[in-house]
Design a protein around this motif. Structure first.
Motif, PDB file in Angstrom:
ATOM      1  N   LEU A 349       0.940  -1.168  -0.089  1.00  0.00           N
ATOM      2  CA  LEU A 349       0.008  -0.018  -0.094  1.00  0.00           C
ATOM      3  C   LEU A 349       0.887   1.135  -0.080  1.00  0.00           C
ATOM      4  O   LEU A 349       0.555   2.057  -0.572  1.00  0.00           O
ATOM      5  N   SER A 350       1.839   1.204   0.632  1.00  0.00           N
ATOM      6  CA  SER A 350       2.675   2.431   0.887  1.00  0.00           C
ATOM      7  C   SER A 350       3.351   2.631  -0.743  1.00  0.00           C
ATOM      8  O   SER A 350       3.550   3.780  -0.872  1.00  0.00           O
ATOM      9  N   SER A 351       4.045   1.493  -1.211  1.00  0.00           N
ATOM     10  CA  SER A 351       4.557   1.893  -2.473  1.00  0.00           C
ATOM     11  C   SER A 351       3.615   2.206  -3.505  1.00  0.00           C
ATOM     12  O   SER A 351       4.118   3.109  -4.351  1.00  0.00           O
ATOM     13  N   ILE A 352       2.385   1.904  -3.636  1.00  0.00           N
ATOM     14  CA  ILE A 352       1.305   2.381  -4.628  1.00  0.00           C
ATOM     15  C   ILE A 352       1.085   3.768  -4.186  1.00  0.00           C
ATOM     16  O   ILE A 352       1.067   4.738  -5.063  1.00  0.00           O
ATOM     17  N   ALA A 353       0.911   4.251  -2.731  1.00  0.00           N
ATOM     18  CA  ALA A 353       0.507   5.771  -2.585  1.00  0.00           C
ATOM     19  C   ALA A 353       1.682   6.440  -3.063  1.00  0.00           C
ATOM     20  O   ALA A 353       1.653   7.525  -3.286  1.00  0.00           O
ATOM     21  N   LEU A 371      -8.878   6.039  -6.393  1.00  0.00           N
ATOM     22  CA  LEU A 371      -7.770   5.326  -5.477  1.00  0.00           C
ATOM     23  C   LEU A 371      -7.883   5.655  -3.842  1.00  0.00           C
ATOM     24  O   LEU A 371      -7.822   4.647  -3.131  1.00  0.00           O
ATOM     25  N   LEU A 372      -8.128   6.912  -3.627  1.00  0.00           N
ATOM     26  CA  LEU A 372      -8.286   7.302  -2.159  1.00  0.00           C
ATOM     27  C   LEU A 372      -9.316   6.695  -1.599  1.00  0.00           C
ATOM     28  O   LEU A 372      -9.306   6.290  -0.491  1.00  0.00           O
ATOM     29  N   LEU A 373     -10.334   6.425  -2.567  1.00  0.00           N
ATOM     30  CA  LEU A 373     -11.443   5.721  -1.900  1.00  0.00           C
ATOM     31  C   LEU A 373     -11.129   4.354  -1.488  1.00  0.00           C
ATOM     32  O   LEU A 373     -11.771   3.808  -0.409  1.00  0.00           O
ATOM     33  N   GLU A 374     -10.474   3.738  -2.401  1.00  0.00           N
ATOM     34  CA  GLU A 374     -10.102   2.181  -1.875  1.00  0.00           C
ATOM     35  C   GLU A 374      -9.120   2.218  -0.588  1.00  0.00           C
ATOM     36  O   GLU A 374      -9.212   1.394  -0.026  1.00  0.00           O
ATOM     37  N   PHE A 375      -8.138   3.117  -0.560  1.00  0.00           N
ATOM     38  CA  PHE A 375      -7.465   3.202   0.581  1.00  0.00           C
ATOM     39  C   PHE A 375      -8.141   3.556   1.777  1.00  0.00           C
ATOM     40  O   PHE A 375      -7.866   2.988   2.861  1.00  0.00           O
ATOM     41  N   GLU A 376      -9.288   4.373   1.532  1.00  0.00           N
ATOM     42  CA  GLU A 376     -10.131   4.452   2.713  1.00  0.00           C
ATOM     43  C   GLU A 376     -10.586   3.361   3.273  1.00  0.00           C
ATOM     44  O   GLU A 376     -10.879   3.240   4.661  1.00  0.00           O
ATOM     45  N   LYS A 377     -11.220   2.481   2.406  1.00  0.00           N
ATOM     46  CA  LYS A 377     -11.957   1.394   2.674  1.00  0.00           C
ATOM     47  C   LYS A 377     -11.117   0.212   3.412  1.00  0.00           C
ATOM     48  O   LYS A 377     -11.253  -0.497   4.228  1.00  0.00           O
ATOM     49  N   LEU A 378      -9.632   0.181   3.225  1.00  0.00           N
ATOM     50  CA  LEU A 378      -8.635  -0.639   3.667  1.00  0.00           C
ATOM     51  C   LEU A 378      -8.101   0.279   4.920  1.00  0.00           C
ATOM     52  O   LEU A 378      -6.972  -0.346   5.421  1.00  0.00           O
ATOM     53  N   HIS A 379      -8.557   1.412   5.185  1.00  0.00           N
ATOM     54  CA  HIS A 379      -8.321   2.261   6.504  1.00  0.00           C
ATOM     55  C   HIS A 379      -6.788   2.574   6.520  1.00  0.00           C
ATOM     56  O   HIS A 379      -5.950   2.694   7.318  1.00  0.00           O
ATOM     57  N   PHE A 380      -6.157   2.866   5.098  1.00  0.00           N
ATOM     58  CA  PHE A 380      -4.643   3.232   4.869  1.00  0.00           C
ATOM     59  C   PHE A 380      -4.938   4.848   4.668  1.00  0.00           C
ATOM     60  O   PHE A 380      -5.560   5.246   3.797  1.00  0.00           O
ATOM     61  N   HIS A 381      -3.841   5.173   5.376  1.00  0.00           N
ATOM     62  CA  HIS A 381      -3.391   6.570   5.267  1.00  0.00           C
ATOM     63  C   HIS A 381      -2.543   7.047   4.507  1.00  0.00           C
ATOM     64  O   HIS A 381      -1.246   7.182   5.019  1.00  0.00           O
ATOM     65  N   PRO A 382      -2.655   7.272   3.275  1.00  0.00           N
ATOM     66  CA  PRO A 382      -1.538   7.924   2.317  1.00  0.00           C
ATOM     67  C   PRO A 382      -1.286   9.271   2.571  1.00  0.00           C
ATOM     68  O   PRO A 382      -1.603  10.254   1.597  1.00  0.00           O
ATOM     69  N   THR A 383      -0.571   9.395   3.492  1.00  0.00           N
ATOM     70  CA  THR A 383      -0.105  11.258   4.006  1.00  0.00           C
ATOM     71  C   THR A 383       0.111  11.934   2.742  1.00  0.00           C
ATOM     72  O   THR A 383      -0.391  13.044   2.400  1.00  0.00           O
ATOM     73  N   THR A 384       1.285  11.608   2.112  1.00  0.00           N
ATOM     74  CA  THR A 384       1.754  12.316   0.993  1.00  0.00           C
ATOM     75  C   THR A 384       0.957  12.655  -0.330  1.00  0.00           C
ATOM     76  O   THR A 384       0.917  13.778  -1.008  1.00  0.00           O
ATOM     77  N   LEU A 385       0.280  11.498  -0.646  1.00  0.00           N
ATOM     78  CA  LEU A 385      -0.560  11.753  -1.605  1.00  0.00           C
ATOM     79  C   LEU A 385      -1.748  12.450  -1.227  1.00  0.00           C
ATOM     80  O   LEU A 385      -2.385  13.320  -2.268  1.00  0.00           O
ATOM     81  N   MET A 386      -2.447  12.531  -0.266  1.00  0.00           N
ATOM     82  CA  MET A 386      -3.479  13.368   0.327  1.00  0.00           C
ATOM     83  C   MET A 386      -2.941  14.911   0.641  1.00  0.00           C
ATOM     84  O   MET A 386      -3.679  15.799   0.131  1.00  0.00           O
ATOM     85  N   ASP A 387      -1.839  15.011   0.827  1.00  0.00           N
ATOM     86  CA  ASP A 387      -1.344  16.628   0.825  1.00  0.00           C
ATOM     87  C   ASP A 387      -1.093  16.946  -0.558  1.00  0.00           C
ATOM     88  O   ASP A 387      -1.598  18.033  -0.878  1.00  0.00           O
ATOM     89  N   THR A 388      -0.712  16.044  -1.526  1.00  0.00           N
ATOM     90  CA  THR A 388      -0.285  16.543  -2.708  1.00  0.00           C
ATOM     91  C   THR A 388      -1.603  16.663  -3.619  1.00  0.00           C
ATOM     92  O   THR A 388      -1.956  17.771  -4.158  1.00  0.00           O
ATOM     93  N   PHE A 389      -2.800  15.964  -3.276  1.00  0.00           N
ATOM     94  CA  PHE A 389      -3.933  16.088  -4.044  1.00  0.00           C
ATOM     95  C   PHE A 389      -4.655  17.385  -3.452  1.00  0.00           C
ATOM     96  O   PHE A 389      -5.392  18.123  -4.127  1.00  0.00           O
ATOM     97  N   ALA A 390      -4.572  17.636  -2.084  1.00  0.00           N
ATOM     98  CA  ALA A 390      -5.190  18.780  -1.501  1.00  0.00           C
ATOM     99  C   ALA A 390      -4.870  19.883  -2.269  1.00  0.00           C
ATOM    100  O   ALA A 390      -5.406  21.100  -2.232  1.00  0.00           O
ATOM    101  N   GLU A 391      -3.493  20.168  -2.515  1.00  0.00           N
ATOM    102  CA  GLU A 391      -2.879  21.325  -3.170  1.00  0.00           C
ATOM    103  C   GLU A 391      -3.663  21.618  -4.564  1.00  0.00           C
ATOM    104  O   GLU A 391      -4.251  22.626  -5.018  1.00  0.00           O
TER     105      GLU A 391
END
Length: 660
Positions: A349-353, A371-391
């Motif tokens: 999960l980390s490598s995909i994120a 992809l973020l919705l699938e991560f959320e279903k897995l309760h995985f928190h892709p911090t860097t990806l979410m920061d990047t997408f927030a921009e």
């Protein structure tokens, strides 16, 4: 002489008819039209296009794909195509082998279903021709656009030759080779021929009778067809026969792709013995897995319900090592398969994120959101990806659709993502996007948006005012009771956030008293004797059990510290009365996977408990149970009296790379 003249005239017409269709098919079509035009009406045969439904051995009287009583199977070529050849000398006439090869060469030149059916109509039907013609029809439609495919299939079903072809399947099926049977069934299913039609049901029955003769290739094609079919009686019987055949002789399968095909076909109803044999067979081939093999093996395991940890780890490692070469659709397939198997691999999960975060600019917003919705279903928190997408969201919130907005709010609130200094910009941008849809927003979606925003501790005025209007509330609570219960839960969350977070609003807003009282959460007995363990800790004065606050939050244990002790293990000289600790026994699902970061609802609860004067302490019970008895007390002491840092949410959640 008349025949020869007619042939020449029709040949000239064929040249003008179309440049793109096979010449023989054009000629035959026009000859057929000339012949039909000259027929007397009473000699024309009517056609039936529908199908017979088959339940078990019985066949009802509904119409099916075949000709009516006037139809007879063609034993040779159509007379229209034979007539021009009469002018050839005896040594110029093509022999039987040449005719056979000519048919298949012409079949390869066909570029649409109608071309194939024109050719079929003017040639005798054999089992090879029937099977290859069906497969060619499917091949011609594969690369078409959706609209073109729908149009071509409509023409196909209206074409007289399609009825003749299906009748040919019914007649020739018992003579077919096993491979031809399998390919014929696959083509019929893919073309959308109703699965209850007589032609499909008879083909299923013939396959059942010959299943013992199927080799690896035939089984692979058959499995691909069964995977696409509805669970009808004959389909399920054939699947069961396939399971028994594999149980008796798994050595039939020697290659990876056929193995994956049969795994998907036999499904979750396979016996444990068959699952073990298929797992062993797959592990024996694991060294030869390519990247696509690893991806589709995960999917096959999910469809079959085969949760093999060794096989999962092999596949995940292969994907992780080559993640940059995986198309987006297969990344989604991988995440969905992991979710279906209740398996999570932190490294994968980390490598995909990380890959998605570094290449975020090349992905569409919808792809990142999916992809973020699938991560959320897995309760995985892709911090860097979410920061990047927030921009990206901050830069252009107007580009988001309503579905995008709700999905983003769900992911960021449920994963309790901290945007730091960009939080205000992000929430303001999202609020602006919500307000742009306000006049068109269904009350259900409006409530969802405000519910997620409340979890993020953000309370936009205009959407709140619209939600709390009388007409909006009437629309929400005028529907079925089961749906209303879910809405009430969200309203209670909004209500408690307004009361405790006390946002700065132009005027106070509150949820009207139309909601029933929310039932207090049930008291679940902890799996261990935590009460005595807590009382034994030095510095604990009293311990209370099962306290409910604000009618919504249940605290498992409330610890009152002595005046000489604080949560930070420092003397409290000026605090009176002693500070209270709220001990919450939480499951591992309260945290983002592989971290000590709490998720949405639990983050909101700890925030509110602090407002109410409690210092929350989260005890991961599932991990506490796994520890030896002497280590449990040590862990509890570290949680209740941390040696350093401010009072806050503490947890002993460890990094794990497997399923819960």
């Amino acid at each position: 002489m008349n025949i020869r003249k007619t042939g020449e005239e029709v040949f000239r017409k064929a040249l003008l008819f179309s440049r793109h269709r096979p010449l023989l098919a054009q000629l035959g079509s026009l000859l057929h039209r000339e012949h039909t035009h000259n027929k007397r009406p009473e000699h024309r045969s009517a056609s039936s296009w529908s199908w017979n439904h088959v339940v078990g051995p019985a066949v009802s009287t509904v119409r099916y794909y075949s000709q009516d009583d006037h139809f007879s199977a063609r034993s040779g070529q159509s007379w229209e195509l034979q007539k021009p050849s009469e002018s050839l000398s005896e040594h110029q006439k093509p022999n039987k082998t040449e005719k056979k090869n000519l048919f298949f060469r012409q079949l390869d030149e066909c570029s649409s279903p109608s071309d194939v059916l024109d050719l079929v109509t003017h040639n005798a039907q054999t089992y090879r021709r029937v099977s290859n013609s069906l497969s060619r029809i499917w091949e011609t439609t594969k690369k078409m656009s959706d609209d073109q495919r729908r149009y071509e299939l409509k023409l196909m079903f209206e074409h007289q030759g399609f009825e003749e072809l299906c009748q040919g399947v019914i007649i020739e099926a018992p003579k077919m080779r096993t491979e031809d049977m399998a390919y014929s069934l696959l083509a019929l299913v893919r073309l959308g021929v109703p699965q209850r039609s007589r032609v499909v049901q008879i083909l299923l029955r013939v396959i059942q009778e010959n299943l013992n003769h199927f080799d690896e290739r035939s089984l692979s094609v058959l499995a691909g067809a069964l995977e696409l079919m509805d669970p009808l009686q004959n389909v399920e019987a054939l699947k069961q026969g396939l399971r028994l055949k594999l149980e008796n002789d798994i050595s039939l399968i020697k290659n990876i792709l056929p193995l994956q095909s049969v795994m998907r076909a036999v499904g979750k109803d396979s016996s444990d013995e068959l699952k073990r044999k298929l797992e062993k067979k797959a592990l024996g081939m694991a060294n030869d897995f390519t990247l696509p093999n690893a991806q589709y093996m995960l999917v096959s395991m999910a469809i079959m319900g085969l949760n093999s940890r060794p096989l999962l780890e092999i596949c995940c490692k292969k994907i992780e090592e080559n993640v940059q070469g995986v198309p987006f659709s297969r990344l989604m397939m991988t995440l969905k398969a992991c979710q279906d198997l209740h398996y999570r691999n932190y490294s994968l999960l980390s490598s995909i994120a990380e890959y998605m975060a570094t290449s975020c600019a090349m992905w569409k917003s919808k792809q990142v959101i999916l992809l973020l919705l699938e991560f959320e279903k897995l309760h995985f928190h892709p911090t860097t990806l979410m920061d990047t997408f927030a921009e990206r969201v901050i830069q252009n919130p107007d580009a988001l659709t309503l579905k995008d907005i709700l999905s983003i709010l769900k992911v960021y609130s449920q994963l309790n993502h901290d945007l730091g200094d960009h939080k205000s910009e992000f929430l303001d941008g999202i609020t602006h996007a919500v307000e742009a849809y306000l006049d068109r927003l269904h009350p259900d979606n409006l409530l969802k948006a405000i519910y997620f925003l409340s979890l993020l501790e953000h309370f936009p005025v205009l959407p709140l005012q619209r939600l709390l209007q009388e007409d909006t509330l009437e629309q929400l609570f005028s529907n079925d009771k089961q749906r209303v219960l879910g809405l009430e839960h969200k309203f209670h969350v909004v209500d408690i956030c307004l009361r405790l977070d006390q946002p700065a609003l132009p005027r106070p807003l509150s949820v009207p008293p139309i909601l029933g009282d929310l039932p207090a959460p049930p008291a679940l007995p902890p799996p261990l004797d935590l009460l005595s363990m807590l009382k034994s800790l030095e510095g604990v004065e009293t311990v209370e059990e099962h306290l409910v606050v604000e009618k919504i939050y249940r605290i498992d244990f409330v610890i009152n510290l002595s005046s000489e002790t604080s949560h930070g293990d420092k003397p409290l000289q000026d605090q009176h009365p002693p500070r209270k600790l709220a001990v919450l026994c939480v499951p591992s699902s309260a945290y983002c996977f592989g971290t000590s970061h709490v998720r949405g609802r639990m983050a909101m609860q700890t925030r509110h408990l602090r407002i109410l004067g409690y210092s929350p302490v989260l005890v991961p019970v599932q991990e506490l149970v796994l520890l030896p008895e002497e280590q449990r007390s040590e862990m509890l002491e570290r949680l209740v009296f941390p040696k350093r840092g401010e009072a806050g949410v503490e947890t002993a959640a460890t990094l794990r790379s497997g399923d819960e």
